[in-house]
Write a protein that holds these residues in place. Structure first.
Motif, PDB file in Angstrom:
ATOM      1  N   ASN A 180      34.530   8.522 -11.113  1.00 25.83           N
ATOM      2  CA  ASN A 180      33.082   8.667 -10.941  1.00 25.83           C
ATOM      3  C   ASN A 180      32.329   7.387 -11.285  1.00 25.83           C
ATOM      4  O   ASN A 180      31.135   7.272 -11.029  1.00 25.83           O
ATOM      5  CB  ASN A 180      32.550   9.831 -11.782  1.00 25.83           C
ATOM      6  N   ASP A 181      33.040   6.411 -11.863  1.00 26.06           N
ATOM      7  CA  ASP A 181      32.430   5.116 -12.175  1.00 26.06           C
ATOM      8  C   ASP A 181      32.957   4.009 -11.275  1.00 26.06           C
ATOM      9  O   ASP A 181      32.783   2.829 -11.568  1.00 26.06           O
ATOM     10  CB  ASP A 181      32.687   4.757 -13.635  1.00 26.06           C
ATOM     11  N   GLN A 182      33.605   4.391 -10.170  1.00 28.30           N
ATOM     12  CA  GLN A 182      34.196   3.430  -9.239  1.00 28.30           C
ATOM     13  C   GLN A 182      33.670   3.650  -7.837  1.00 28.30           C
ATOM     14  O   GLN A 182      33.398   4.782  -7.435  1.00 28.30           O
ATOM     15  CB  GLN A 182      35.719   3.603  -9.164  1.00 28.30           C
ATOM     16  N   THR A 183      33.572   2.575  -7.076  1.00 31.73           N
ATOM     17  CA  THR A 183      33.409   2.724  -5.634  1.00 31.73           C
ATOM     18  C   THR A 183      34.785   2.900  -5.013  1.00 31.73           C
ATOM     19  O   THR A 183      35.815   2.562  -5.617  1.00 31.73           O
ATOM     20  CB  THR A 183      32.731   1.499  -5.009  1.00 31.73           C
ATOM     21  N   LEU A 184      34.810   3.425  -3.823  1.00 34.44           N
ATOM     22  CA  LEU A 184      36.074   3.551  -3.100  1.00 34.44           C
ATOM     23  C   LEU A 184      36.710   2.177  -2.920  1.00 34.44           C
ATOM     24  O   LEU A 184      37.929   2.017  -3.067  1.00 34.44           O
ATOM     25  CB  LEU A 184      35.828   4.211  -1.737  1.00 34.44           C
ATOM     26  N   LEU A 185      35.895   1.163  -2.618  1.00 34.56           N
ATOM     27  CA  LEU A 185      36.407  -0.193  -2.436  1.00 34.56           C
ATOM     28  C   LEU A 185      37.090  -0.687  -3.712  1.00 34.56           C
ATOM     29  O   LEU A 185      38.173  -1.274  -3.656  1.00 34.56           O
ATOM     30  CB  LEU A 185      35.267  -1.129  -2.044  1.00 34.56           C
TER      31      LEU A 185
END
Length: 780
Positions: free
Chosen positions: A710-715
């Motif tokens: 939840n603290d990450q982008t997919l990239l």
């Protein structure tokens, strides 16, 4: 046979070569060029991409009677074959191109040669089951521990010739280091390395070459010896499987998962991975040094700024990669690029050609170490069978190059030397590479600090923030109230890259990084021009550049890049610019006028004094132009202007968000692809973990699952997993990180996709968009 989707369609609606007497397996006559193609002829052996230029332009998928393979030459087609490893089986990847005489087979039999499936040539599900078990050692976080001893090894080899003034880099270094690294990575004792060095080259000629019957006998002896030696080493390792290294990991996996990692697999991989790790990296390193030393400006730039080494390596892998072509076989009747391939058809997919395809690359024949998307090359393959050792190879090549630019920056290629290559279809690198230098000029003779503080490189694809080109401001001119034009030139007065209408650069100075469209004269490669609107309510970048940039100042740029391409095939064009949005639109108008295409141009602004380049626009495009100046009461009536769009007409617009939103609303019922817009700014891309949820991304092409926090982008999650995904703005503006979605609901947060494209739910921007639910399935 040309594919139906080719940019060069057939004139007869069928096979364009009906006068040919030779027929392909699909019944289509074979063209003269295809009939003459021979990968063992000099043109392909010297430069496979150039040898297939005709194919990329005219016949991107063709049948080669001499090879009895379908040859695939364009980027998207090669990538499509790699992506689908069920329809296009890798089972023939290690099959001998040239049949061996019975005598050679007997020689191999005498050595107990029993090469079976490896990760290179095995089908699913076996391939991915094994790959998942054996992949840990190849992950970026587990490779960092090797960096120190690899650098020590490089320095040791350089010390042997640093004061000689002349060396064959292939014979004295490049052939040795990759094998030494591979053996240590595998866990093979150093005393066994000498025996293996003797035989590894034979495997390449045996599998991908065209040796004579007599040559095959000696090759069979070498391959047999290679096999026998590798098996003896493996037996000793199995007797005491407590050592460190990938082969020891594999042996232990065999003991716990014998059904997934059988003994036959161990024996085949012991030989295959040595060849893969050794020859490909050795050839790639030699190719890179020849490329860079032949382009002295690029060499000098990395000597001046070693942080450019990762991007330079990727560009070298693109234009002169060691893996030229790979092979697949069709498991069913299918198509590639619109060409029918029958079941059982064998394909030679030529990565070297794909890496120079102008449909994918800007200026593909130029060496540009600042190329922002060089890491999209296909030299490492793509998808589930992408090279596991790609990041080991990158690490070795970067360290070797870093040591040379520090210790021998004055090194040059020996003039008039002849470069020879092992005659084969798939692997390419010179058998020798002679260089010379003046030892008295070696920097370390003046100071040993040359060896201190070596460059530390991130493991994986290049970091985009490091790929920056130095430029000097040549002119700053006021173009309108609150608008300045900045011209930049190369510090050494070299040509700058060509660019296409709609292209932009990223301007970097200190903490500021901002995107600006190019608006100068395209034919003038001595300079790049862009304009900046001072925005008092903005984020501060425009004010900084307005207040600080002066002629003579050194800046850095990334690009040019283009995510706002002009489709030059439309019947007619309407161009709409709002305020500073004139910059990309002006370049498009210039191009359309040069092409003789019909277009109208609407330029909107608060008043003429605020409208940049107005004098030039009126001078060059007066007949097509309507000026909508707000203080003159001449506002743009979008519905009225666009009510009479003709069939095949395209609309291009750049300007304020309110104008673009109105255009998108009007375009709801237009044919897909009619409207093209470019946004100035992104919506907030800052993640708030408290309001996000984690999800999983299933990578269908690679058969991997990546957890996105939840603290990450997919990239970010994909990059951390070692998956190379292009990216640029990371704000949902440019579209470079687009990934294809097979399954799952998407929460779109970008400003790239149209409403129809979002509703199709088959693509997303990895930098900002997320899953609505708990799972997405991606074509990666």
């Amino acid at each position: 046979m040309r594919p139906a989707s080719s940019s060069a369609p057939t004139d007869m609606g069928g096979c364009p070569f009906d006068r040919s007497n030779t027929k392909a397996p699909n019944g289509c006559p074979v063209s003269a060029e295809a009939g003459n193609f021979d990968p063992f002829d000099t043109p392909y052996q010297l430069d496979p991409a150039e040898a297939l230029r005709w194919s990329r332009d005219q016949e991107p998928v063709f049948w080669s009677p001499k090879l009895e393979y379908w040859v695939v030459s364009r980027y998207e087609d090669v990538k499509a074959v790699f992506r689908d490893n069920l329809t296009f089986s890798p089972s023939i990847a290690l099959e001998k191109l040239t049949s061996a005489p019975p005598e050679a087979a007997k020689i191999l039999e005498g050595y107990g040669y029993a090469m079976r499936r490896t990760m290179v040539n095995e089908d699913e599900p076996d391939h991915m089951e094994r790959r998942r078990l054996l992949m840990d050692a190849f992950l970026p976080e587990n490779l960092e521990k090797h960096e120190g001893w690899v650098r020590e090894l490089v320095r040791d080899y350089m010390d042997r010739f640093i004061d000689k003034g002349r060396a064959d880099l292939v014979g004295e270094m490049f052939r040795e280091i990759p094998l030494t690294v591979a053996l240590r990575f595998l866990g093979v004792p150093s005393e066994d390395a000498k025996e293996l060095r003797k035989f590894s080259v034979a495997h390449t000629i045996n599998t991908w070459g065209r040796p004579s019957p007599q040559q095959q006998l000696q090759i069979a002896e070498d391959v047999g010896q290679f096999w026998k030696t590798a098996q003896e080493i493996l037996d000793r390792m199995r007797a005491d499987p407590t050592g460190e290294g990938w082969m020891y990991d594999s042996i232990r996996m065999h003991e716990t998962h014998p059904d997934i990692v059988p003994e036959s697999y161990l024996r085949s991989m012991m030989m295959a991975i040595l060849v893969a790790a050794h020859e490909t990296t050795a050839f790639a390193t030699a190719n890179a040094f020849r490329t860079l030393l032949s382009n002295r400006e690029a060499w000098n730039d990395i000597c001046e700024n070693p942080t450019l080494i990762p991007s330079a390596i990727e560009e070298c892998l693109r234009v002169a990669g060691s893996v030229v072509a790979w092979r697949r076989i069709a498991t069913e009747d299918t198509e590639v690029g619109g060409v029918k391939i029958p079941k059982g058809g064998k394909l030679l997919i030529v990565q070297a050609s794909a890496n120079r395809d102008p449909r994918h690359w800007e200026n593909p024949d130029e060496i540009d170490i600042y190329r922002h998307n060089a890491a999209e090359h296909l030299t490492f393959g793509y998808g589930a069978h992408q090279c596991m050792g790609k990041n080991i190879a990158r690490m070795e090549m970067r360290i070797i190059l870093d040591e040379f630019v520090r210790r021998l920056p004055h090194m040059q290629l020996v003039e008039n030397q002849t470069f020879e290559y092992l005659p084969n279809t798939s692997f390419r690198g010179p058998t020798s590479l002679w260089v010379e230098w003046e030892p008295a000029q070696n920097p370390e003779r003046l100071t040993r600090s040359v060896l201190e503080n070596p460059t530390h490189f991130h493991i994986g694809a290049p970091i985009k923030d490091d790929i920056l080109r130095r430029v000097v401001v040549s002119e700053v001119a006021r173009e309108a109230d609150a608008v300045i034009r900045i011209d930049v030139v190369d510090p050494h007065r070299r040509e700058l890259p060509d660019w296409s209408p709609g292209a932009h650069i990223e301007l970097v100075s200190g903490k500021w990084r901002r995107y600006y469209s190019l608006c100068g004269e395209r034919g003038d490669r001595s300079r790049l021009s862009f304009a900046i609107l001072r925005e008092p309510e903005g984020r501060g970048g425009s004010i900084y550049f307005h207040d600080t940039v002066k002629p003579g100042e050194v800046l850095h740029i990334a690009g040019p890049k283009n995510h706002f391409h002009l489709d030059e095939t439309a019947a007619r064009y309407t161009l709409i610019a709002g305020g500073i949005g004139i910059t990309p639109i002006l370049a498009m108008a210039d191009r359309l006028k040069a092409l003789g295409k019909p277009y109208t141009l609407h330029y909107c602004g608060a008043g003429r004094r605020t409208m940049a380049f107005l004098e030039r626009v009126e001078r060059d495009h007066g007949e097509a132009l309507t000026v909508h100046a707000g203080d003159e009461g001449c506002r743009l009536d979008l519905p009225g202007v666009l009510a009479g769009l003709s069939e095949g007409e395209h609309v291009y617009s750049c300007g304020p968000e309110r104008m673009l939103e109105a255009l998108e609303a009007l375009a709801v019922n237009w044919p897909e692809g009619t409207l093209h817009i470019e946004h100035f700014t992104a919506r907030s891309s800052i993640l708030d973990p408290e309001n996000e949820h984690a999800f999983e991304a299933v990578l269908a092409d690679s058969d991997l699952t990546v957890q996105v926090g939840n603290d990450q982008t997919l990239l970010e999650a994909l990059t951390a997993a070692g998956v190379d995904v292009p990216s640029d703005c990371c704000e949902g503006l440019c579209g470079s990180c687009e990934v294809a979605v097979i399954e799952g609901d998407i929460e779109h947060r970008d400003l790239v996709l149209s409403r129809a494209e979002r509703e199709a739910s088959d693509r997303m921007m990895a930098c900002c968009s997320r899953a609505k639910g708990k799972r997405l399935v991606l074509s990666l």
